[in-house]
Design an enzyme around this catalytic site. Structure first.
Site, mmCIF file in Angstrom:
data_model
loop_
_atom_site.group_PDB
_atom_site.id
_atom_site.type_symbol
_atom_site.label_atom_id
_atom_site.label_comp_id
_atom_site.label_asym_id
_atom_site.label_seq_id
_atom_site.Cartn_x
_atom_site.Cartn_y
_atom_site.Cartn_z
ATOM 1 N N LEU A 204 4.092 3.909 48.837
ATOM 2 C CA LEU A 204 3.979 5.379 48.814
ATOM 3 C C LEU A 204 4.231 5.851 47.388
ATOM 4 C CD1 LEU A 204 6.147 5.619 51.998
ATOM 5 C CD2 LEU A 204 3.819 6.513 51.916
ATOM 6 N N HIS A 205 3.251 6.488 46.798
ATOM 7 C CA HIS A 205 3.465 6.953 45.416
ATOM 8 C C HIS A 205 2.679 8.203 45.054
ATOM 9 C CE1 HIS A 205 -0.319 4.790 44.875
ATOM 10 N NE2 HIS A 205 -0.508 5.569 43.837
#
Ligand code: UD1
Length: 375
Positions: A204-205
């Site tokens: 997740l970024h």
């Protein structure tokens, strides 16, 4: 034909590797690799060069991080300067990162033809920096290579001539097939004490999921829903780590025994982990495609996807941004029957070869691609 290929950020490396390899079949083609340096950490860049067998870049611009404007501007200034001394007939850009747009813009202003690989993908969400990069790069590219048929519809709707568009398949999947067996030999599962199909992998970024405290907290809650059900391996992107530390959320994640928070992983280790996982929980674009090719269920923590084929044909489900919906989708996935999925058309490991076939045909048919290299 002198062709300059651009890489800048991690998701570019696996796309350019098969293009450079396939070029070796053509003695009349000379390639030059330019690394903008958008990603510069050993684990975000060098490791991929080693594992994917990418040649050392001929030119490294070393631009590093910064605001979107600063990063894009630095790439433009420095790439422009290198073209003074390194004439080229064509610039190939891949994907949708800032380096993609910056180099395409420099080339087109010098009247150098641009080919965009992975053209025409649209999330419809212009708050995503990548969406802006996609739309603009496609507008100024001379050749648009697509990974799925819906991309041509998007391009035509934006006024792009049909003859510029070529459906060739997915170069990232070329790389995945090439290295899948090698990745299977990785001992990463045993090192992490994991059992095949009994754990999840999460990346997740996206700025929209980690950049503000409220969004980061929401993301952490969603991740906790996954960790309630099965062990979850989380190789943290540097921006995510930075933000979680800033918002004092990293310790909260580290407190979960089911959560395995790691540094970014190399290509082989990550592929090995995803290939044998029960499911992937992500906001990445590329991983939606990789899981589809591997047949691994993917829950995408976003409201939209630019890769609809991963939903219609593949293993992907959009779960939105609500941790409760994530929990429901997980329960459904872990108890429900496997969905019928198929590998999308032309995701067969030969996309890069098709790109060169088109490039060489176009070059013989068009004077601008056949002209001597210009500075
Ligand atoms: C970029 C791409 C995104 C892609 C992602 C994959 C754009 C607009 N975004 O996002 O589409 O999915 O790469 O990773 O181009 N950093 C490091 N080391 C590095 C690189 C970055 O520590 O080697 C940190 C820096 O704090 C930097 C931040 O990550 O400021 C963001 O890096 P940047 O390249 O601007 O964007 P990504 O979030 O990586």
């Amino acid at each position: 034909m002198h062709v300059t290929c651009i890489v800048g950020a991690r998701p570019n490396f696996m796309k350019v590797a098969p293009i450079l390899r396939a070029a070796e079949a053509w003695p009349d083609v000379r390639t030059r690799l330019v690394h903008t340096g958008q990603h510069y950490d050993e684990r975000m860049s060098d490791l991929f060069f080693d594992q994917l067998g990418l040649p050392h870049p001929d030119i490294h611009l070393g631009v590093g991080s910064g605001s979107h404007a600063a990063q894009t501007a630095r790439v433009m200034l420095q790439f422009d300067e290198t073209l003074d001394h390194n004439p080229t007939d064509l610039v190939i850009v891949v994907g949708d990162v800032n380096s993609t747009l910056a180099c395409a813009l420099v080339a087109v202003k010098r009247n150098i033809p641009v080919a965009h690989v992975e053209a025409g993908l649209r999330s419809g969400d212009r708050r995503m920096p990548e969406e802006i990069n996609r739309v603009l790069t496609d507008q100024i590219s001379d050749l648009l290579f697509t990974t799925e048929r819906s991309a041509a519809d998007n391009l035509r709707a934006e006024g792009i001539a049909a003859e510029k568009i070529h459906f060739v398949g997915n170069v990232m999947i070329d790389t995945l097939y090439r290295h899948r067996e090698r990745a299977r030999q990785s001992d990463v599962l045993s090192r992490l004490g994991l059992t095949e199909r009994r754990y999840a992998v999460s990346t997740l970024h996206r700025p929209s999921n980690v950049d503000t405290e409220a969004d980061a907290l929401n993301t952490v809650r969603a991740l906790e829903e996954v960790a309630r059900r099965l062990p979850v391996v989380v190789p943290l992107h540097p921006r995510t780590r930075l933000k979680l530390e800033e918002f004092r959320l990293l310790d909260r994640l580290l407190g979960w025994p089911a959560m395995r928070i790691l540094e970014p992983l190399g290509y082989f280790e990550f592929l090995a982990l995803v290939d044998r996982s029960a499911l992937v929980f992500t906001d990445s674009g590329g991983i939606q495609e990789e899981t589809t090719a591997l047949g691994v269920p993917c829950l995408t923590f976003r409201d939209s996807t630019e890769r609809p084929i991963t939903i219609t044909h593949g293993t992907n489900r959009l779960v939105g941004l609500d941790p409760i919906r994530v929990a429901a989708a997980l329960a459904d996935l872990l108890t429900g029957h496997a969905r019928q999925v198929s590998v999308p058309e032309l995701w067969d490991g030969h996309a890069a070869e098709r790109i060169w076939t088109v490039l060489r045909q176009t070059r013989s048919a068009r004077s601008d691609l056949a002209a001597p290299a210009q500075g």
